[in-house]
Design a protein around this motif. Sequence first.
Motif, PDB file in Angstrom:
ATOM      1  N   ASN A 143       0.885  -1.160   0.000  1.00 13.77           N
ATOM      2  CA  ASN A 143       0.000   0.000   0.000  1.00 13.77           C
ATOM      3  C   ASN A 143       0.922   1.209   0.000  1.00 13.77           C
ATOM      4  O   ASN A 143       1.933   1.221   0.686  1.00 13.77           O
ATOM      5  N   SER A 151       0.166   4.427   0.830  1.00 13.97           N
ATOM      6  CA  SER A 151      -0.172   5.552   1.696  1.00 13.97           C
ATOM      7  C   SER A 151       0.944   5.780   2.720  1.00 13.97           C
ATOM      8  O   SER A 151       1.670   4.857   3.089  1.00 13.97           O
ATOM      9  N   GLU A 152       1.071   7.003   3.196  1.00 14.18           N
ATOM     10  CA  GLU A 152       2.191   7.376   4.051  1.00 14.18           C
ATOM     11  C   GLU A 152       2.196   6.643   5.384  1.00 14.18           C
ATOM     12  O   GLU A 152       3.256   6.383   5.948  1.00 14.18           O
ATOM     13  N   ASP A 153       1.027   6.288   5.901  1.00 14.99           N
ATOM     14  CA  ASP A 153       0.981   5.664   7.221  1.00 14.99           C
ATOM     15  C   ASP A 153       1.097   4.143   7.176  1.00 14.99           C
ATOM     16  O   ASP A 153       1.001   3.485   8.206  1.00 14.99           O
ATOM     17  N   TRP A 154       1.317   3.573   6.010  1.00 10.20           N
ATOM     18  CA  TRP A 154       1.333   2.117   5.879  1.00 10.20           C
ATOM     19  C   TRP A 154       2.635   1.547   6.425  1.00 10.20           C
ATOM     20  O   TRP A 154       3.729   1.987   6.064  1.00 10.20           O
ATOM     21  N   ARG A 187       5.806  -1.130   0.427  1.00 13.52           N
ATOM     22  CA  ARG A 187       5.457   0.053  -0.362  1.00 13.52           C
ATOM     23  C   ARG A 187       5.733  -0.160  -1.846  1.00 13.52           C
ATOM     24  O   ARG A 187       5.353   0.684  -2.666  1.00 13.52           O
ATOM     25  N   ALA A 227      -5.552  -0.594  -2.204  1.00 17.90           N
ATOM     26  CA  ALA A 227      -5.700   0.808  -1.811  1.00 17.90           C
ATOM     27  C   ALA A 227      -7.079   0.993  -1.216  1.00 17.90           C
ATOM     28  O   ALA A 227      -8.034   0.306  -1.601  1.00 17.90           O
ATOM     29  N   ARG A 228      -7.192   1.918  -0.285  1.00 16.38           N
ATOM     30  CA  ARG A 228      -8.465   2.231   0.350  1.00 16.38           C
ATOM     31  C   ARG A 228      -9.043   3.511  -0.248  1.00 16.38           C
ATOM     32  O   ARG A 228      -8.293   4.361  -0.755  1.00 16.38           O
ATOM     33  N   ASP A 265      -7.412   6.489   1.146  1.00 17.26           N
ATOM     34  CA  ASP A 265      -6.013   6.778   0.815  1.00 17.26           C
ATOM     35  C   ASP A 265      -5.925   7.848  -0.266  1.00 17.26           C
ATOM     36  O   ASP A 265      -6.746   7.874  -1.190  1.00 17.26           O
ATOM     37  N   ASP A 318      -4.023   3.247 -10.289  1.00 13.23           N
ATOM     38  CA  ASP A 318      -4.158   4.681 -10.000  1.00 13.23           C
ATOM     39  C   ASP A 318      -3.269   5.511 -10.909  1.00 13.23           C
ATOM     40  O   ASP A 318      -2.578   6.440 -10.461  1.00 13.23           O
TER      41      ASP A 318
END
Length: 309
Positions: free
Chosen positions: A222, A224-227, A231, A259-260, A263, A302
């Motif tokens: 994923n 996203s920065e908090d994952w 990556r 992905a959510r 996100d 994406d």
Amino acid sequence: MLLPAVLALAMAAAHAGVTGNTYTNFGNDLVAPIFPIDGTLKLYRNKTDAAPVTVLHGQPAIFLEKDVRACVQVPADGWVRCATTQGTGWVRRSTFRAGADMAAPATWPFRYWLYVASDGRGAEESTAVEDAAARNPYLVKAKGYEHVYFHVRFDAAGNAIGPKTGKPTGERAFVVDGAVYLAPGDPAKRNGARWLFLNYYHEKPVALCPGREPVSCLAVVNVSEDWQGMRTLLAEPPNSYADPEGKWAFRGATEVAFARHADPVQPLLYQVTDDVWMPGDNEDGSPAARQRRRARPFCIADCAQGGPR
């Protein structure tokens, strides 16, 4: 499917496959399933028998073998004749749900789920997956290198969207015993259908992961920065992904990404490695030429217009 002591990210024991016209990601699909309400299904030889002839315990889903309609109807006397893969008998209809009876999640947090269905190195298996891509709404053959991706997009209600058309496929996400499946959205089409397994649903963290244990989520991509997991697709996890007690270790290249909806939308990129064939390698296989062809990353999900390939 429970996690072994070593989680092989490539999931070597159960890759994508094609049998006839049927595609599977990992072989854990539900085929014409019914769902015992308490995990137990009792089969009686006769409706009037006091004791069942067969009791199937601890099974969230049981597969019907034939005559699906006879089993899933709702008769006045409450008894149906079910031919399952584990036995045939009379069953109280109130003790199980048919596919049409199953409720889907009201909301769905995931924007897409992606899996490397073929990396081009599986000989006959890879050829079969490539051929299936022409008729499967979710299989996408990469341009410029030998990969086929299974890529399903979702709206916020969990309806599946084909990546090639951008249109709903008629299927949607269902969760059964923690596992996520694609099945027809129309209840009339769910009875007797094949429910295609994707991965396991996790609430903490909100993720689609290859195992039931939360630690398996470290093996999923994923961006996203908090994952806290992977990556980069097809990357090897560092040694730090072994847990402190030494019970779990991660080996192999990760092949699953998600992905959510929550996100930020940003491209999922893949840098082609030297062991993956690309057009032009046969004509000019010099190190400089191979490096030049692999210099720019490919966009897998994406992808913005005018962005990376």
